[in-house]
Design a protein around this motif. Structure first.
Motif, PDB file in Angstrom:
ATOM      1  N   LEU A  78       0.837  -1.195   0.000  1.00 13.90           N
ATOM      2  CA  LEU A  78       0.000   0.000   0.000  1.00 13.90           C
ATOM      3  C   LEU A  78       0.875   1.249   0.000  1.00 13.90           C
ATOM      4  CD1 LEU A  78      -2.792   1.285   0.099  1.00 13.90           C
ATOM      5  CD2 LEU A  78      -2.704   1.100   2.579  1.00 13.90           C
ATOM      6  N   ASN A  79       1.970   1.203   0.730  1.00 11.62           N
ATOM      7  CA  ASN A  79       2.885   2.343   0.771  1.00 11.62           C
ATOM      8  C   ASN A  79       3.432   2.650  -0.618  1.00 11.62           C
ATOM      9  OD1 ASN A  79       4.339   4.373   2.264  1.00 11.62           O
ATOM     10  ND2 ASN A  79       6.165   3.156   1.836  1.00 11.62           N
ATOM     11  N   ASP A  80       3.806   1.632  -1.376  1.00  6.08           N
ATOM     12  CA  ASP A  80       4.287   1.837  -2.748  1.00  6.08           C
ATOM     13  C   ASP A  80       3.205   2.486  -3.603  1.00  6.08           C
ATOM     14  OD1 ASP A  80       6.681   0.642  -2.064  1.00  6.08           O
ATOM     15  OD2 ASP A  80       6.221  -1.263  -3.062  1.00  6.08           O
ATOM     16  N   ALA A  81       1.979   2.030  -3.471  1.00  8.56           N
ATOM     17  CA  ALA A  81       0.871   2.566  -4.265  1.00  8.56           C
ATOM     18  C   ALA A  81       0.611   4.027  -3.919  1.00  8.56           C
ATOM     19  CB  ALA A  81      -0.387   1.732  -4.036  1.00  8.56           C
ATOM     20  N   ILE A  82       0.521   4.329  -2.647  1.00  6.14           N
ATOM     21  CA  ILE A  82       0.214   5.692  -2.214  1.00  6.14           C
ATOM     22  C   ILE A  82       1.338   6.649  -2.557  1.00  6.14           C
ATOM     23  CG2 ILE A  82      -0.113   7.135  -0.161  1.00  6.14           C
ATOM     24  CD1 ILE A  82      -1.812   4.868   0.983  1.00  6.14           C
ATOM     25  N   SER A  83       2.583   6.231  -2.380  1.00  2.68           N
ATOM     26  CA  SER A  83       3.707   7.139  -2.606  1.00  2.68           C
ATOM     27  C   SER A  83       3.813   7.560  -4.072  1.00  2.68           C
ATOM     28  CB  SER A  83       5.016   6.520  -2.127  1.00  2.68           C
ATOM     29  OG  SER A  83       5.318   5.359  -2.867  1.00  2.68           O
ATOM     30  N   LEU A  84       3.367   6.755  -5.000  1.00  3.99           N
ATOM     31  CA  LEU A  84       3.453   7.093  -6.421  1.00  3.99           C
ATOM     32  C   LEU A  84       2.616   8.323  -6.766  1.00  3.99           C
ATOM     33  CD1 LEU A  84       4.595   6.307  -9.192  1.00  3.99           C
ATOM     34  CD2 LEU A  84       2.549   4.905  -9.512  1.00  3.99           C
ATOM     35  N   HIS A  85       1.455   8.456  -6.182  1.00  2.00           N
ATOM     36  CA  HIS A  85       0.545   9.566  -6.505  1.00  2.00           C
ATOM     37  C   HIS A  85       0.185  10.394  -5.273  1.00  2.00           C
ATOM     38  CE1 HIS A  85      -0.056   8.012 -10.519  1.00  2.00           C
ATOM     39  NE2 HIS A  85      -0.271   6.823 -10.008  1.00  2.00           N
ATOM     40  N   PHE A  86       1.035  10.401  -4.258  1.00  2.00           N
ATOM     41  CA  PHE A  86       0.682  11.048  -2.994  1.00  2.00           C
ATOM     42  C   PHE A  86       0.301  12.519  -3.175  1.00  2.00           C
ATOM     43  CE2 PHE A  86       1.300  13.238   0.974  1.00  2.00           C
ATOM     44  CZ  PHE A  86       0.648  12.408   1.867  1.00  2.00           C
ATOM     45  N   ALA A  87       1.143  13.277  -3.853  1.00  2.00           N
ATOM     46  CA  ALA A  87       0.891  14.718  -3.987  1.00  2.00           C
ATOM     47  C   ALA A  87      -0.441  14.994  -4.677  1.00  2.00           C
ATOM     48  CB  ALA A  87       2.034  15.372  -4.755  1.00  2.00           C
ATOM     49  N   GLU A  88      -0.779  14.211  -5.679  1.00  2.00           N
ATOM     50  CA  GLU A  88      -2.016  14.431  -6.421  1.00  2.00           C
ATOM     51  C   GLU A  88      -3.245  13.927  -5.661  1.00  2.00           C
ATOM     52  OE1 GLU A  88      -4.007  13.134 -10.682  1.00  2.00           O
ATOM     53  OE2 GLU A  88      -1.882  12.791 -10.342  1.00  2.00           O
ATOM     54  N   ASP A  89      -3.135  12.770  -5.024  1.00  2.00           N
ATOM     55  CA  ASP A  89      -4.301  12.135  -4.412  1.00  2.00           C
ATOM     56  C   ASP A  89      -4.562  12.541  -2.968  1.00  2.00           C
ATOM     57  OD1 ASP A  89      -4.631  10.791  -6.770  1.00  2.00           O
ATOM     58  OD2 ASP A  89      -3.885   8.885  -6.039  1.00  2.00           O
ATOM     59  N   PHE A  90      -3.524  12.922  -2.251  1.00  2.00           N
ATOM     60  CA  PHE A  90      -3.673  13.126  -0.810  1.00  2.00           C
ATOM     61  C   PHE A  90      -3.178  14.481  -0.333  1.00  2.00           C
ATOM     62  CE2 PHE A  90      -2.914   8.547  -1.584  1.00  2.00           C
ATOM     63  CZ  PHE A  90      -4.184   8.095  -1.299  1.00  2.00           C
ATOM     64  N   SER A  91      -3.255  15.471  -1.166  1.00  2.00           N
ATOM     65  CA  SER A  91      -2.732  16.782  -0.791  1.00  2.00           C
ATOM     66  C   SER A  91      -3.663  17.557   0.136  1.00  2.00           C
ATOM     67  CB  SER A  91      -2.440  17.612  -2.039  1.00  2.00           C
ATOM     68  OG  SER A  91      -3.632  17.791  -2.776  1.00  2.00           O
ATOM     69  N   ASP A  92      -4.923  17.186   0.187  1.00  2.00           N
ATOM     70  CA  ASP A  92      -5.839  17.917   1.069  1.00  2.00           C
ATOM     71  C   ASP A  92      -5.644  17.479   2.519  1.00  2.00           C
ATOM     72  OD1 ASP A  92      -7.101  15.430   0.322  1.00  2.00           O
ATOM     73  OD2 ASP A  92      -8.933  16.167   1.247  1.00  2.00           O
ATOM     74  N   SER A  93      -5.896  18.367   3.436  1.00  2.00           N
ATOM     75  CA  SER A  93      -5.612  18.118   4.850  1.00  2.00           C
ATOM     76  C   SER A  93      -6.478  17.033   5.465  1.00  2.00           C
ATOM     77  CB  SER A  93      -5.776  19.410   5.650  1.00  2.00           C
ATOM     78  OG  SER A  93      -7.101  19.884   5.526  1.00  2.00           O
ATOM     79  N   SER A  94      -7.645  16.743   4.896  1.00  2.00           N
ATOM     80  CA  SER A  94      -8.518  15.729   5.485  1.00  2.00           C
ATOM     81  C   SER A  94      -7.873  14.353   5.445  1.00  2.00           C
ATOM     82  CB  SER A  94      -9.859  15.691   4.764  1.00  2.00           C
ATOM     83  OG  SER A  94      -9.693  15.343   3.410  1.00  2.00           O
ATOM     84  N   PHE A  95      -7.068  14.094   4.417  1.00  2.00           N
ATOM     85  CA  PHE A  95      -6.411  12.796   4.354  1.00  2.00           C
ATOM     86  C   PHE A  95      -5.280  12.701   5.363  1.00  2.00           C
ATOM     87  CE2 PHE A  95      -3.008  10.021   3.011  1.00  2.00           C
ATOM     88  CZ  PHE A  95      -3.677   8.822   3.046  1.00  2.00           C
ATOM     89  N   VAL A  96      -4.551  13.783   5.577  1.00  2.00           N
ATOM     90  CA  VAL A  96      -3.419  13.740   6.493  1.00  2.00           C
ATOM     91  C   VAL A  96      -3.872  13.259   7.869  1.00  2.00           C
ATOM     92  CG1 VAL A  96      -1.638  15.105   7.635  1.00  2.00           C
ATOM     93  CG2 VAL A  96      -2.145  15.481   5.221  1.00  2.00           C
ATOM     94  N   LEU A  97      -4.989  13.760   8.337  1.00  2.00           N
ATOM     95  CA  LEU A  97      -5.523  13.302   9.629  1.00  2.00           C
ATOM     96  C   LEU A  97      -5.886  11.828   9.577  1.00  2.00           C
ATOM     97  CD1 LEU A  97      -6.488  13.885  12.473  1.00  2.00           C
ATOM     98  CD2 LEU A  97      -8.667  14.608  11.521  1.00  2.00           C
ATOM     99  N   SER A  98      -6.552  11.402   8.514  1.00  2.00           N
ATOM    100  CA  SER A  98      -6.926  10.001   8.377  1.00  2.00           C
ATOM    101  C   SER A  98      -5.701   9.098   8.308  1.00  2.00           C
ATOM    102  CB  SER A  98      -7.776   9.783   7.115  1.00  2.00           C
ATOM    103  OG  SER A  98      -8.935  10.544   7.197  1.00  2.00           O
ATOM    104  N   LYS A  99      -4.679   9.533   7.589  1.00  2.00           N
ATOM    105  CA  LYS A  99      -3.465   8.726   7.442  1.00  2.00           C
ATOM    106  C   LYS A  99      -2.804   8.520   8.797  1.00  2.00           C
ATOM    107  CE  LYS A  99       0.722   8.279   4.801  1.00  2.00           C
ATOM    108  NZ  LYS A  99       2.002   8.868   4.959  1.00  2.00           N
ATOM    109  N   ARG A 100      -2.780   9.525   9.606  1.00  2.00           N
ATOM    110  CA  ARG A 100      -2.166   9.409  10.930  1.00  2.00           C
ATOM    111  C   ARG A 100      -2.907   8.376  11.786  1.00  2.00           C
ATOM    112  NH1 ARG A 100      -1.527  15.730  11.675  1.00  2.00           N
ATOM    113  NH2 ARG A 100       0.350  16.000  10.473  1.00  2.00           N
ATOM    114  N   LEU A 101      -4.201   8.287  11.601  1.00  2.00           N
ATOM    115  CA  LEU A 101      -4.983   7.342  12.386  1.00  2.00           C
ATOM    116  C   LEU A 101      -4.737   5.884  11.952  1.00  2.00           C
ATOM    117  CD1 LEU A 101      -8.352   9.286  12.539  1.00  2.00           C
ATOM    118  CD2 LEU A 101      -6.640   9.058  14.339  1.00  2.00           C
ATOM    119  N   LEU A 102      -4.261   5.674  10.731  1.00  2.00           N
ATOM    120  CA  LEU A 102      -4.003   4.333  10.241  1.00  2.00           C
ATOM    121  C   LEU A 102      -2.789   3.689  10.880  1.00  2.00           C
ATOM    122  CD1 LEU A 102      -4.706   4.784   6.433  1.00  2.00           C
ATOM    123  CD2 LEU A 102      -6.112   3.575   8.075  1.00  2.00           C
ATOM    124  N   TYR A 103      -1.840   4.468  11.311  1.00  2.00           N
ATOM    125  CA  TYR A 103      -0.574   3.914  11.818  1.00  2.00           C
ATOM    126  C   TYR A 103      -0.569   3.717  13.299  1.00  2.00           C
ATOM    127  CZ  TYR A 103       1.111   4.706   7.161  1.00  2.00           C
ATOM    128  OH  TYR A 103       1.282   4.687   5.811  1.00  2.00           O
TER     129      TYR A 103
END
Length: 102
Positions: A77-102
């Motif tokens: 999953l890390n490989d998949a997300i890192s390829l398009h991170f800037a385009e897919d996850f640039s909004d702040s709502s994902f950053v909070l969600s991502k922190r909760l996953l770890y």
């Protein structure tokens, strides 16, 4: 087994998947353009040209259909997300969600 999840058409299938409210709203606004899923038996049926009907978890009557334009496979999953991170996850709502996953 999976027929209850699929709607057959003459040239493509419509796959029905549930998605969390935040991701649904981001998809509806055009911010979210990719969906990342484990390649389980249900997802192995998805082909380029098919349609995925996403249902909002809190209200499954609210739906959005997206065309499958490409399918990519990744080792993690890390490989998949890192390829398009800037385009897919640039909004702040994902950053909070991502922190909760770890």
């Amino acid at each position: 087994v999976y027929s209850r999840f699929l709607i057959y058409s003459s040239s493509y299938m419509i796959h029905i998947m549930k998605i969390n409210d935040n991701a649904f709203e981001r998809m509806k606004k055009g911010i979210k353009k990719r969906e990342y899923r484990v390649n389980d038996e249900k997802r192995k049926l998805v082909r380029v040209g098919d349609v995925i009907e996403f249902q909002k978890i809190s209200n499954q009557e609210e739906k959005i259909q997206m065309d499958v334009k490409d399918i990519n496979y990744f080792y993690s999953l890390n490989d998949a997300i890192s390829l398009h991170f800037a385009e897919d996850f640039s909004d702040s709502s994902f950053v909070l969600s991502k922190r909760l996953l770890y």
